[in-house]
Scaffold this motif. Structure first.
Motif, PDB file in Angstrom:
ATOM      1  N   ILE A 157     -26.655  44.318  -8.969  1.00  0.00           N
ATOM      2  CA  ILE A 157     -27.716  43.416  -8.504  1.00  0.00           C
ATOM      3  C   ILE A 157     -27.724  43.431  -6.964  1.00  0.00           C
ATOM      4  N   CYS A 190     -32.482  39.967  -5.010  1.00  0.00           N
ATOM      5  CA  CYS A 190     -32.653  39.316  -6.321  1.00  0.00           C
ATOM      6  C   CYS A 190     -33.183  37.885  -6.112  1.00  0.00           C
ATOM      7  N   ILE A 191     -34.236  37.529  -6.842  1.00  0.00           N
ATOM      8  CA  ILE A 191     -34.822  36.186  -6.683  1.00  0.00           C
ATOM      9  C   ILE A 191     -34.317  35.225  -7.766  1.00  0.00           C
ATOM     10  N   GLY A 192     -33.414  35.706  -8.604  1.00  0.00           N
ATOM     11  CA  GLY A 192     -32.776  34.842  -9.609  1.00  0.00           C
ATOM     12  C   GLY A 192     -33.698  34.406 -10.738  1.00  0.00           C
ATOM     13  N   CYS A 193     -34.716  35.207 -11.033  1.00  0.00           N
ATOM     14  CA  CYS A 193     -35.659  34.808 -12.087  1.00  0.00           C
ATOM     15  C   CYS A 193     -35.062  34.960 -13.492  1.00  0.00           C
ATOM     16  N   LYS A 194     -34.020  35.723 -13.636  1.00  0.00           N
ATOM     17  CA  LYS A 194     -33.285  35.974 -14.893  1.00  0.00           C
ATOM     18  C   LYS A 194     -34.107  36.728 -15.939  1.00  0.00           C
ATOM     19  N   CYS A 209     -34.352  39.903 -16.315  1.00  0.00           N
ATOM     20  CA  CYS A 209     -33.523  41.003 -16.832  1.00  0.00           C
ATOM     21  C   CYS A 209     -32.619  40.511 -17.956  1.00  0.00           C
ATOM     22  N   VAL A 252     -27.439  36.236 -11.571  1.00  0.00           N
ATOM     23  CA  VAL A 252     -27.217  37.278 -12.577  1.00  0.00           C
ATOM     24  C   VAL A 252     -26.231  38.291 -12.009  1.00  0.00           C
ATOM     25  N   CYS A 272     -36.907  44.477 -13.794  1.00  0.00           N
ATOM     26  CA  CYS A 272     -36.871  43.580 -12.634  1.00  0.00           C
ATOM     27  C   CYS A 272     -38.197  43.630 -11.857  1.00  0.00           C
ATOM     28  N   PRO A 273     -38.832  42.472 -11.644  1.00  0.00           N
ATOM     29  CA  PRO A 273     -40.153  42.472 -10.973  1.00  0.00           C
ATOM     30  C   PRO A 273     -40.063  42.772  -9.475  1.00  0.00           C
ATOM     31  N   VAL A 274     -38.857  42.650  -8.880  1.00  0.00           N
ATOM     32  CA  VAL A 274     -38.770  42.861  -7.417  1.00  0.00           C
ATOM     33  C   VAL A 274     -37.834  44.019  -7.049  1.00  0.00           C
ATOM     34  N   ILE A 279     -32.477  45.671  -8.847  1.00  0.00           N
ATOM     35  CA  ILE A 279     -31.305  46.235  -9.538  1.00  0.00           C
ATOM     36  C   ILE A 279     -31.120  47.669  -9.059  1.00  0.00           C
TER      37      ILE A 279
HETATM   38  S1  SF4 Z   1     -34.942  40.423 -12.989  1.00  0.00           S
HETATM   39 FE1  SF4 Z   1     -34.432  41.117 -10.942  1.00  0.00          FE
HETATM   40  S2  SF4 Z   1     -34.874  39.387  -9.672  1.00  0.00           S
HETATM   41 FE2  SF4 Z   1     -34.817  38.600 -11.733  1.00  0.00          FE
HETATM   42  S3  SF4 Z   1     -32.685  37.947 -11.962  1.00  0.00           S
HETATM   43 FE3  SF4 Z   1     -32.773  40.040 -12.708  1.00  0.00          FE
HETATM   44  S4  SF4 Z   1     -32.213  41.256 -10.941  1.00  0.00           S
HETATM   45 FE4  SF4 Z   1     -32.729  39.244 -10.164  1.00  0.00          FE
END
Ligand code: SF4
Ligand code: SF4
Length: 597
Positions: A544, A548-552, A554, A570, A587-589, A592
């Motif tokens: 990660i 990472c914006i912590g949206c979870k 993934c 995450v 992952c939208p941003v 990863i």
């Molecule tokens: S999908 Fe991407 S942005 Fe969202 S928690 Fe997982 S690694 Fe972070």
């Protein structure tokens, strides 16, 4: 004298080698699988061993070998016997020349099976003798006796260990090889052709043989009466050892009978046992087979004995019998108080639901089908199958709406389609299962002009049971390289109108393949090809990144066990990640990192 520490299934394998088995066939299924594997590994390269495409085929291969006078063994699990039941019933009438043992491992619990069915019923139904070993040591000796009995009565013999025998380990005394007859070879004779008139005559013969075998079983060293008293306990299979041990520490006078050959029932011995008893407790896993036999005997002989067991609610009707279950039942039966201080403290193990491995390509396959249907805004029913792909039912994937038995994903989809055509029916099946019973379902779908999509999850192995080869792997159990059978060519030969191959880890391509397949009117198929993580090396692992914006997303969408929450963020466990890259597609941003950077 040589003593070896062996797992129950290895002990059975060693016993079969000692008994001079020449041909071994089977289909993998827990808890039976290691028997065939151990014979393939441990023999002096003088035994032919094969994984057959299914249990019916395996049984017929072993029967052919036994027609020549060779000793043959076929292995499967209890649900496999359903597949093999057609030849089994006929073979009981035709008989064999060389000893033939049909090993069917039962799975009380069940730990990894669709059902808890009890193979002892099949023995009665098919009029075949059955052996039910209590320990690995006993199983080692008993399989030799099973071959001998098979030859004495020219009948196939069932051999039914349960999980607690198959997977237990014990010190086994390895004995001298058993001397067996020369293999005569196949001799043409009308007796090998199952005509109705012959079946009638043979039906009479096998019933007569049942009486003779019952008498032999009454004298068998594997059935015993121990001790004396007016109360009796009958213990069968894996329940015998705990029962005998528990009674050793109790002061009560109890008569204990061990039954290791439940069919034909050893009536003479059982009558000896029942004489002068008031009450009997029957301890047997799965169905009340011995209990019903004893009730029948009491009726037949006019004995007034209270038979207790599953039918009276004194023991659980289903599930594996642990030491504690056996102990509680015996103490209650004898009117003893369970010593509180002496109760074994059972370690509470956290419950871990079955889940697809981290990096398993099936996760990517399920996810791409799910997303393709979501994107198309099309309602779909997902018919699953037996194997790793059953695990697609776990959240968050939630991609298995039905699961019945091997191969039924494809056929259930057809039945659903006949009644409801407002949703797409998508059937999942694995590569080994495709060869097992998938092909006939595909043929049926094409012939009967159904509109379904079949997704074949080809991971180049039979993963769930321990990576056995199958016709698509290009290897045999004898270690030879063989011509690979192409799933694509088989589908084409069956007349499937649309076939697309794709790597499920290539997310865009996988989604596109599914979209094209479901838009096809008729039988369509996608073959998702990506090897099981257990047969390849891990790729660069994922991590990660800072952004990472912590949206979870993934974590919530794919449920990979390598991902977890660490300090509200995450995190990817590097020792679990296989670098499959699926999470990187989600992952939208683009937070990863890994190989694709
Ligand atoms: S999908 Fe991407 S942005 Fe969202 S928690 Fe997982 S690694 Fe972070
Ligand atoms: S790359 Fe992602 S999805 Fe694949 S194993 Fe690693 S953490 Fe799981």
């Amino acid at each position: 004298m040589k003593i070896k520490l062996l797992m129950g299934n290895e002990a059975i394998a060693q016993g079969a080698i000692r008994a001079g088995v020449k041909v071994v066939s089977g289909y993998p299924g827990t808890p039976s699988t290691e028997v065939l594997e151990a014979i393939a590994r441990d023999n002096k390269k003088d035994i032919y061993v094969e994984w057959s495409v299914n249990e019916k085929v395996a049984l017929e291969v072993a029967a052919g070998a036994a027609y020549t006078g060779a000793r043959s063994l076929v292995t499967m699990k209890q649900v496999g016997l359903n597949v093999a039941s057609d030849p089994l019933m006929s073979l009981a009438y035709i008989g064999v020349k060389g000893g033939m043992v049909i090993l069917v491992a039962d799975d009380p619990g069940p730990i990894s099976s669709q059902t808890e069915q009890d193979t002892r019923h099949f023995a009665r139904f098919a009029h075949l003798p059955i052996f039910d070993p209590s320990t690995p040591e006993e199983a080692y000796d008993m399989i030799g006796e099973a071959f001998a009995l098979s030859e004495k009565f020219s009948t196939p013999v069932l051999f039914r260990p349960t999980t607690q025998v198959c997977h237990a380990c014990a010190s086994v005394e390895i004995k001298e090889a058993i001397e067996i007859k020369e293999i005569e070879g196949f001799i043409k004779d009308p007796k090998w052709v199952i005509f109705p008139k012959l079946s009638y005559q043979n039906h009479i013969k096998i019933i007569e043989n049942e009486t003779k075998i019952s008498e032999d079983f009454s004298k068998s060293i594997y059935n015993q009466i121990i001790g004396a008293g007016t109360k009796g306990i009958v213990a069968c299979g894996a329940s015998f050892l705990p029962a005998a041990e528990i009674l050793e520490y109790l002061p009560n006078d109890v008569r204990l009978m061990k039954i290791s050959t439940p069919h034909p029932f050893p009536e003479k011995l059982a009558f000896e046992f029942l004489k002068n008893l008031d009450e009997v407790l029957v301890i047997e896993e799965l169905d009340p087979v011995v209990e019903e036999n004893l009730l029948r005997m009491c009726g037949k002989m006019g004995l007034k004995i209270h038979i207790k067991g599953k039918l009276t609610g004194d023991l659980p009707i289903a599930g594996k019998y642990s030491y504690e279950i056996v102990r509680t039942a015996i103490y209650r039966f004898l009117g003893e108080k369970l010593p509180l201080d002496n109760q074994a403290e059972l370690l509470q193990i956290p419950i871990r639901p079955p889940v697809l491995c981290a990096g398993c390509p099936h996760r990517a396959s399920f996810y791409s089908v799910k997303m393709a249907m979501k994107k198309a805004k099309q309602r779909a029913v997902f018919t699953g199958d037996i194997g790793c792909y059953t695990l697609g039912n776990a959240k968050p994937l939630d991609m298995v709406d039905t699961c019945l038995c091997m191969g039924a994903g494809i056929t259930i989809a057809q039945g659903l389609q006949r009644v409801e055509d407002d949703s797409k029916k998508i059937a999942f099946i694995g590569d080994s299962t495709f060869f097992h019973t998938g092909i006939s379902g595909i043929l049926n779908a094409v012939y009967n002009e159904t509109d379904i999509t079949v997704i074949i999850l080809d991971n180049s192995t039979t993963a769930m049971t321990g990576h056995q080869p199958h016709p698509g792997t290009g290897k045999t159990m004898m270690g030879n390289l063989a011509e690979k059978i192409s799933i694509e060519n088989v589908l084409r030969g069956c007349g499937v109108g649309f076939i697309k191959k794709s790597n499920p880890l290539n997310y865009e391509d996988a989604m596109d393949a599914v979209t094209q397949a479901v838009n096809y009117k008729g039988v369509s198929a996608v073959i998702f090809e990506s090897p099981c993580i257990a047969v390849i090396k891990p790729k660069t692992i994922s991590h990660i990144k800072e952004n990472c914006i912590g949206c979870k997303k993934c974590l919530k969408e794919i449920g990979c066990p390598a991902m977890s929450i660490k300090e509200r963020k995450v995190s990817i466990q590097p020792h679990l990640c296989y670098g499959c890259g699926l999470c990187r597609n989600i992952c939208p941003v683009n937070a990863i990192g890994g190989e694709k950077e």
